[in-house]
Motif scaffolding. Structure first.
Motif, PDB file in Angstrom:
ATOM      1  N   UNK A   1     -15.045 -33.396  15.363  1.00  0.00           N
ATOM      2  CA  UNK A   1     -15.203 -34.641  14.619  1.00  0.00           C
ATOM      3  C   UNK A   1     -14.594 -34.565  13.219  1.00  0.00           C
ATOM      4  N   UNK A   2     -14.707 -33.420  12.573  1.00  0.00           N
ATOM      5  CA  UNK A   2     -14.188 -33.262  11.210  1.00  0.00           C
ATOM      6  C   UNK A   2     -12.848 -32.527  11.192  1.00  0.00           C
ATOM      7  N   UNK A   3     -12.104 -32.628  12.276  1.00  0.00           N
ATOM      8  CA  UNK A   3     -10.826 -31.907  12.397  1.00  0.00           C
ATOM      9  C   UNK A   3      -9.832 -32.346  11.332  1.00  0.00           C
ATOM     10  N   UNK A   4      -8.902 -31.432  11.063  1.00  0.00           N
ATOM     11  CA  UNK A   4      -7.867 -31.673  10.073  1.00  0.00           C
ATOM     12  C   UNK A   4      -6.508 -31.455  10.733  1.00  0.00           C
ATOM     13  N   UNK A   5      -5.588 -32.394  10.495  1.00  0.00           N
ATOM     14  CA  UNK A   5      -4.202 -32.275  10.920  1.00  0.00           C
ATOM     15  C   UNK A   5      -3.368 -32.039   9.673  1.00  0.00           C
ATOM     16  N   UNK A   6      -2.701 -30.887   9.620  1.00  0.00           N
ATOM     17  CA  UNK A   6      -1.834 -30.546   8.493  1.00  0.00           C
ATOM     18  C   UNK A   6      -0.385 -30.662   8.945  1.00  0.00           C
ATOM     19  N   UNK A   7       0.300 -31.688   8.460  1.00  0.00           N
ATOM     20  CA  UNK A   7       1.728 -31.843   8.715  1.00  0.00           C
ATOM     21  C   UNK A   7       2.454 -31.367   7.464  1.00  0.00           C
ATOM     22  N   UNK A   8       3.758 -31.155   7.537  1.00  0.00           N
ATOM     23  CA  UNK A   8       4.465 -30.619   6.376  1.00  0.00           C
ATOM     24  C   UNK A   8       4.260 -31.407   5.076  1.00  0.00           C
ATOM     25  N   UNK A   9       4.114 -32.727   5.167  1.00  0.00           N
ATOM     26  CA  UNK A   9       4.029 -33.520   3.937  1.00  0.00           C
ATOM     27  C   UNK A   9       2.748 -34.346   3.833  1.00  0.00           C
ATOM     28  N   UNK A  10       1.785 -34.102   4.713  1.00  0.00           N
ATOM     29  CA  UNK A  10       0.551 -34.889   4.678  1.00  0.00           C
ATOM     30  C   UNK A  10      -0.565 -34.157   5.410  1.00  0.00           C
ATOM     31  N   UNK A  11      -1.792 -34.540   5.090  1.00  0.00           N
ATOM     32  CA  UNK A  11      -2.980 -34.018   5.759  1.00  0.00           C
ATOM     33  C   UNK A  11      -3.845 -35.200   6.161  1.00  0.00           C
ATOM     34  N   UNK A  12      -4.400 -35.141   7.369  1.00  0.00           N
ATOM     35  CA  UNK A  12      -5.291 -36.185   7.851  1.00  0.00           C
ATOM     36  C   UNK A  12      -6.578 -35.520   8.317  1.00  0.00           C
ATOM     37  N   UNK A  13      -7.722 -36.109   7.961  1.00  0.00           N
ATOM     38  CA  UNK A  13      -9.022 -35.558   8.333  1.00  0.00           C
ATOM     39  C   UNK A  13      -9.810 -36.592   9.123  1.00  0.00           C
ATOM     40  N   UNK A  14     -10.315 -36.186  10.273  1.00  0.00           N
ATOM     41  CA  UNK A  14     -11.111 -37.064  11.115  1.00  0.00           C
ATOM     42  C   UNK A  14     -10.279 -37.738  12.194  1.00  0.00           C
ATOM     43  N   UNK A  15     -10.965 -38.192  13.228  1.00  0.00           N
ATOM     44  CA  UNK A  15     -10.286 -38.750  14.403  1.00  0.00           C
ATOM     45  C   UNK A  15      -9.398 -39.944  14.076  1.00  0.00           C
ATOM     46  N   UNK A  16      -9.900 -40.900  13.306  1.00  0.00           N
ATOM     47  CA  UNK A  16      -9.126 -42.117  13.004  1.00  0.00           C
ATOM     48  C   UNK A  16      -7.896 -41.759  12.167  1.00  0.00           C
ATOM     49  N   UNK A  17      -8.065 -40.919  11.173  1.00  0.00           N
ATOM     50  CA  UNK A  17      -6.937 -40.543  10.312  1.00  0.00           C
ATOM     51  C   UNK A  17      -5.880 -39.768  11.101  1.00  0.00           C
ATOM     52  N   UNK A  18      -6.315 -38.914  12.030  1.00  0.00           N
ATOM     53  CA  UNK A  18      -5.360 -38.178  12.865  1.00  0.00           C
ATOM     54  C   UNK A  18      -4.609 -39.149  13.758  1.00  0.00           C
ATOM     55  N   UNK A  19      -5.338 -40.085  14.379  1.00  0.00           N
ATOM     56  CA  UNK A  19      -4.669 -41.100  15.202  1.00  0.00           C
ATOM     57  C   UNK A  19      -3.624 -41.849  14.384  1.00  0.00           C
ATOM     58  N   UNK A  20      -3.995 -42.269  13.179  1.00  0.00           N
ATOM     59  CA  UNK A  20      -3.082 -43.041  12.345  1.00  0.00           C
ATOM     60  C   UNK A  20      -1.872 -42.214  11.918  1.00  0.00           C
ATOM     61  N   UNK A  21      -2.067 -40.928  11.634  1.00  0.00           N
ATOM     62  CA  UNK A  21      -0.947 -40.065  11.256  1.00  0.00           C
ATOM     63  C   UNK A  21       0.036 -39.914  12.414  1.00  0.00           C
ATOM     64  N   UNK A  22      -0.486 -39.753  13.626  1.00  0.00           N
ATOM     65  CA  UNK A  22       0.390 -39.623  14.795  1.00  0.00           C
ATOM     66  C   UNK A  22       1.064 -40.958  15.091  1.00  0.00           C
ATOM     67  N   UNK A  23       0.357 -42.068  14.893  1.00  0.00           N
ATOM     68  CA  UNK A  23       0.968 -43.391  15.061  1.00  0.00           C
ATOM     69  C   UNK A  23       2.168 -43.533  14.133  1.00  0.00           C
ATOM     70  N   UNK A  24       2.007 -43.141  12.870  1.00  0.00           N
ATOM     71  CA  UNK A  24       3.105 -43.229  11.904  1.00  0.00           C
ATOM     72  C   UNK A  24       4.264 -42.317  12.309  1.00  0.00           C
ATOM     73  N   UNK A  25       3.942 -41.114  12.771  1.00  0.00           N
ATOM     74  CA  UNK A  25       4.988 -40.194  13.209  1.00  0.00           C
ATOM     75  C   UNK A  25       5.773 -40.798  14.370  1.00  0.00           C
ATOM     76  N   UNK A  26       5.069 -41.270  15.383  1.00  0.00           N
ATOM     77  CA  UNK A  26       5.747 -41.820  16.558  1.00  0.00           C
ATOM     78  C   UNK A  26       6.554 -43.064  16.209  1.00  0.00           C
ATOM     79  N   UNK A  27       6.074 -43.866  15.272  1.00  0.00           N
ATOM     80  CA  UNK A  27       6.809 -45.065  14.842  1.00  0.00           C
ATOM     81  C   UNK A  27       8.117 -44.699  14.142  1.00  0.00           C
ATOM     82  N   UNK A  28       8.156 -43.494  13.573  1.00  0.00           N
ATOM     83  CA  UNK A  28       9.358 -43.053  12.863  1.00  0.00           C
ATOM     84  C   UNK A  28      10.408 -42.452  13.804  1.00  0.00           C
ATOM     85  N   UNK A  29      10.036 -42.235  15.062  1.00  0.00           N
ATOM     86  CA  UNK A  29      10.944 -41.623  16.035  1.00  0.00           C
ATOM     87  C   UNK A  29      11.488 -42.669  16.998  1.00  0.00           C
TER      88      UNK A  29
END
Length: 128
Positions: free
Chosen positions: A41-69
C-alpha cells in the motif's frame, strides 16, 4: 546454511507481472488493479527523474510514462528476473512490438511480505 524466509518469493513471476500488467497496461483501471495486487500500500516507485508513493501515484506515474511513448511501444523482459534477500532485478527493453529496442533498462524491486515495497527503475545510457 540457513534458509531465509524469502525463499517463497517468486521474483520472476512478480517482476514479469509488473512489467506486463503495470508498465505494459494502457488501461489505467486494469493497471490500478494490478498495482493493488503486486505493490504494498505504501510502495514507492523511483524513476530517474521522479518518485511516486502509493497506488494512485504509481498508476499516474506509469500513465504519464506510457502517454510519452508511441502507442506501439511494448516492454519486454531480457531473460528472467532473479533475486535473493527480498531484492529482485529484471532487465528489460522497450520499443515497437517486434522492432528494435529504443531503450533498455533494469528494474530493482524490494519485496516485503511478497509484494513490491519499492521499485527503482534504471535506464541504460543510449548506445554510442
Amino acid at each position: 546454511m540457513s534458509i531465509s524466509s524469502d525463499t517463497a518469493i517468486d521474483y520472476d513471476g512478480l517482476m514479469q507481472a509488473n512489467l506486463v500488467r503495470v508498465f505494459g497496461e494502457r488501461d489505467a483501471g486494469r493497471r490500478l488493479e494490478a498495482i493493488r495486487e503486486l505493490y504494498a500500500e505504501d510502495a514507492v516507485l523511483n524513476e530517474p527523474h521522479a518518485t511516486a508513493t502509493g497506488h494512485i501515484a504509481i498508476r499516474d506515474a506509469v500513465t504519464a510514462l506510457l502517454a510519452s511513448l508511441p502507442s506501439d511501444f511494448v516492454f519486454t523482459a531480457i531473460g528472467p528476473a532473479i533475486g535473493h534477500h527480498g531484492i529482485g532485478r529484471l532487465q528489460w527493453r522497450s520499443g515497437p512490438a517486434g522492432g528494435p529496442a529504443v531503450v533498455t533498462g533494469m528494474d530493482i524491486a524490494h519485496f516485503v511480505g511478497g509484494r513490491i515495497h519499492s521499485l527503482t527503475v534504471f535506464l541504460d545510457p543510449p548506445a554510442a
